[in-house]
Design a protein around this motif. Structure first.
Motif, PDB file in Angstrom:
ATOM      1  N   PHE A  75      38.482  42.134  35.055  1.00 49.91           N
ATOM      2  CA  PHE A  75      39.118  41.403  36.158  1.00 49.91           C
ATOM      3  C   PHE A  75      38.232  41.293  37.387  1.00 49.91           C
ATOM      4  CE2 PHE A  75      43.790  40.937  35.311  1.00 49.91           C
ATOM      5  CZ  PHE A  75      43.706  41.222  33.964  1.00 49.91           C
ATOM      6  N   ARG A  76      38.324  40.143  38.054  1.00 50.60           N
ATOM      7  CA  ARG A  76      37.678  39.997  39.368  1.00 50.60           C
ATOM      8  C   ARG A  76      38.531  40.732  40.398  1.00 50.60           C
ATOM      9  NH1 ARG A  76      38.094  35.172  37.178  1.00 50.60           N
ATOM     10  NH2 ARG A  76      39.746  34.503  38.610  1.00 50.60           N
ATOM     11  N   ARG A  77      37.851  41.352  41.381  1.00 50.61           N
ATOM     12  CA  ARG A  77      38.567  42.068  42.442  1.00 50.61           C
ATOM     13  C   ARG A  77      39.018  41.129  43.545  1.00 50.61           C
ATOM     14  NH1 ARG A  77      37.186  47.615  43.103  1.00 50.61           N
ATOM     15  NH2 ARG A  77      35.983  48.324  41.321  1.00 50.61           N
ATOM     16  N   GLY A  78      39.977  41.604  44.331  1.00 51.96           N
ATOM     17  CA  GLY A  78      40.332  40.956  45.592  1.00 51.96           C
ATOM     18  C   GLY A  78      40.900  39.567  45.447  1.00 51.96           C
ATOM     19  N   THR A  79      41.552  39.267  44.315  1.00 51.31           N
ATOM     20  CA  THR A  79      42.067  37.907  44.096  1.00 51.31           C
ATOM     21  C   THR A  79      43.465  37.728  44.668  1.00 51.31           C
ATOM     22  OG1 THR A  79      42.987  38.609  41.991  1.00 51.31           O
ATOM     23  CG2 THR A  79      40.791  37.626  41.941  1.00 51.31           C
ATOM     24  N   GLY A  80      44.101  38.824  45.142  1.00 48.81           N
ATOM     25  CA  GLY A  80      45.511  38.739  45.517  1.00 48.81           C
ATOM     26  C   GLY A  80      46.369  38.722  44.264  1.00 48.81           C
ATOM     27  N   MET A  81      47.686  38.773  44.450  1.00 52.62           N
ATOM     28  CA  MET A  81      48.587  38.892  43.292  1.00 52.62           C
ATOM     29  C   MET A  81      48.623  37.607  42.466  1.00 52.62           C
ATOM     30  SD  MET A  81      50.367  40.660  41.359  1.00 52.62           S
ATOM     31  CE  MET A  81      50.277  42.213  42.245  1.00 52.62           C
ATOM     32  N   ALA A  82      48.640  36.434  43.115  1.00 52.61           N
ATOM     33  CA  ALA A  82      48.703  35.183  42.353  1.00 52.61           C
ATOM     34  C   ALA A  82      47.465  35.066  41.453  1.00 52.61           C
ATOM     35  CB  ALA A  82      48.812  33.989  43.292  1.00 52.61           C
ATOM     36  N   GLY A  83      46.291  35.360  41.995  1.00 49.26           N
ATOM     37  CA  GLY A  83      45.055  35.314  41.214  1.00 49.26           C
ATOM     38  C   GLY A  83      45.049  36.354  40.107  1.00 49.26           C
ATOM     39  N   PHE A  84      45.625  37.524  40.387  1.00 54.53           N
ATOM     40  CA  PHE A  84      45.685  38.594  39.397  1.00 54.53           C
ATOM     41  C   PHE A  84      46.535  38.163  38.200  1.00 54.53           C
ATOM     42  CE2 PHE A  84      47.551  42.494  37.657  1.00 54.53           C
ATOM     43  CZ  PHE A  84      46.404  43.214  37.405  1.00 54.53           C
ATOM     44  N   ILE A  85      47.670  37.535  38.487  1.00 55.94           N
ATOM     45  CA  ILE A  85      48.568  37.107  37.409  1.00 55.94           C
ATOM     46  C   ILE A  85      47.910  36.004  36.569  1.00 55.94           C
ATOM     47  CG2 ILE A  85      50.761  35.925  36.944  1.00 55.94           C
ATOM     48  CD1 ILE A  85      51.943  37.613  39.188  1.00 55.94           C
TER      49      ILE A  85
END
Ligand SMILES: [Zn+2]
Length: 399
Positions: A75-85
């Motif tokens: 996973f890329r870091r620091g994407t926020g929750m929308a980016g994480f999902i």
């Protein structure tokens, strides 16, 4: 019974207080790990080894998704929750089953060797059941559901009931639990909460990100936009916090106050008013801190000083390897210590061991070094002369 004695520079029993016995001794039964005696070590024999570090009870990791271990480093870091999902949706099932099972077993073994004696673990499928059943670690499995469309609620609930039967067949303690308000219809939050409360336990991702608060409070933000863009249903906009929304969903299925053990995971956005609401409505609630996961996803931390003064019991979890570099309880405690310097090692251990055992209802056996208990004994090494964790601190299981 064959009793062995160990001496250590600091012994944190967590029985009746959080200060260490320094130096301390503990006697345990070598056959089953039961604690036989402990105390200050006044007269240490010259040939005895005194462990250089802190001897502590086995840890209780209160928030993990061990089935996601194959996602380590993806996973890329620091994407926020929308980016994480978005990333979770892209990467689910990226690895073949054998690889996923192998990664789960490796992480379960590693956690056990590092001193985790019990775990509250999230499962969306049965990948981790065999490894958890085979591990000496006690686990409670939360069978997590999500689903945004109200008309899917019944099908999701029948699916999770089938998964629960499988888990029970494996000998696991397991029951349904809701994921989070932003991935679920209100109907499904209620149905899965009702099913979880029957077991006495719930675990809920709560107020993890500002995006979640914006979605429920105002009907805006990236999570809201993503859901709208995908043509999915959205939860009602309440003008309040997502925590209030969750408590309202619980109140719709069970009369408040709810005394069952409800674990509120993350609580990055929790306010003082939120803590007051929880103390009144959910007197059996605990808050699980997962600081390294919060930093990984959105570079934020909860107001831990406010939370600790609220009186709500705090616990510690590692979250999964999709949002963390390792499942390491000492690293979580060190992260908290460095960001909130008022925290002593004793207080952190109270959260990482005893409060976790209390959440799981296992404090009669686990979580503290008390006579007759079998908490496991763990050495935390590389402690400073003042008894604080350092960047080199690491743990390994003695018993
Ligand atoms: Zn989680």
């Amino acid at each position: 019974m064959s009793v062995k004695r160990i001496y250590s520079k600091f012994l944190y029993t967590l029985e009746g207080g959080i200060s260490p016995l320094s130096p301390g001794f503990v006697d345990y039964d070598q056959e089953d790990g039961r604690i036989v005696d402990f105390g200050y070590a006044d007269d240490i024999p010259e040939d005895a080894e005194v462990l250089d570090g802190a001897v502590v009870p086995g840890f209780v990791n209160t928030h993990c998704h061990v089935e996601l271990s194959y996602m380590k480093g993806l996973f890329r870091r620091g994407t926020g929750m929308a980016g994480f999902i978005d990333q979770i949706n892209e990467l689910r099932d990226v690895a073949p089953l054998e690889e996923r099972l192998c990664d789960i077993s490796r992480e379960m073994d590693q956690m056990w060797r590092n001193g985790v004696s019990a775990m509250a673990d999230i499962s969306n499928c049965d990948d981790s059941f065999a490894a958890k059943a085979a591990s000496p670690m006690y686990t409670r499995t939360f069978l997590e559901v999500f689903g945004t469309e109200p008309e899917d609620c019944d099908a999701v609930m029948s699916g999770v009931r089938r998964l629960q039967e499988k888990a029970l067949e494996c000998g696991l303690d397991a029951a349904p639990t809701p994921h989070a308000c932003y991935t679920m219809s209100p109907e499904l939050v209620q149905a899965s909460s009702a099913a979880g409360l029957e077991s006495g336990y719930l675990s809920f991702h709560s107020e993890e990100t500002p995006e979640e608060e914006e979605m429920i409070g105002k009907g805006s933000g990236r999570l809201w936009d993503n859901r709208k863009a995908a043509g999915m249903s959205v939860p009602p906009v309440t003008g309040g916090s997502s925590l209030e929304y969750f408590v309202d969903r619980l109140a719709a299925v069970k009369e408040l106050p709810i005394k069952e053990h409800v674990l509120l995971v993350h609580e990055v956005c929790m306010t003082k008013e939120g803590t007051e609401l929880v103390k009144k409505a959910l007197p059996g609630a605990f808050v699980a801190l997962c600081p390294r996961s919060n930093i990984y996803i959105h570079d934020a931390l909860p107001d831990v000083d406010m939370l600790r003064s609220s009186g709500i019991p705090l616990t510690i979890g590692t979250d999964s390897l999709s949002s963390n570099d390792s499942l390491d309880m000492v690293a979580e405690m060190y992260c908290l210590q460095e960001n909130f310097p008022g925290l002593s090692l004793g207080e952190l251990l109270g959260w990482a061991c005893l409060n976790g055992a209390r959440f799981l209802g296992k404090e009669a056996v686990l979580g503290s070094i008390g006579i007759g208990k079998k908490p496991g004994l763990v050495l935390v090494g590389h402690i400073s002369a003042e008894g604080r964790l350092t960047s080199s601190s690491a743990s390994y299981r003695i018993v």
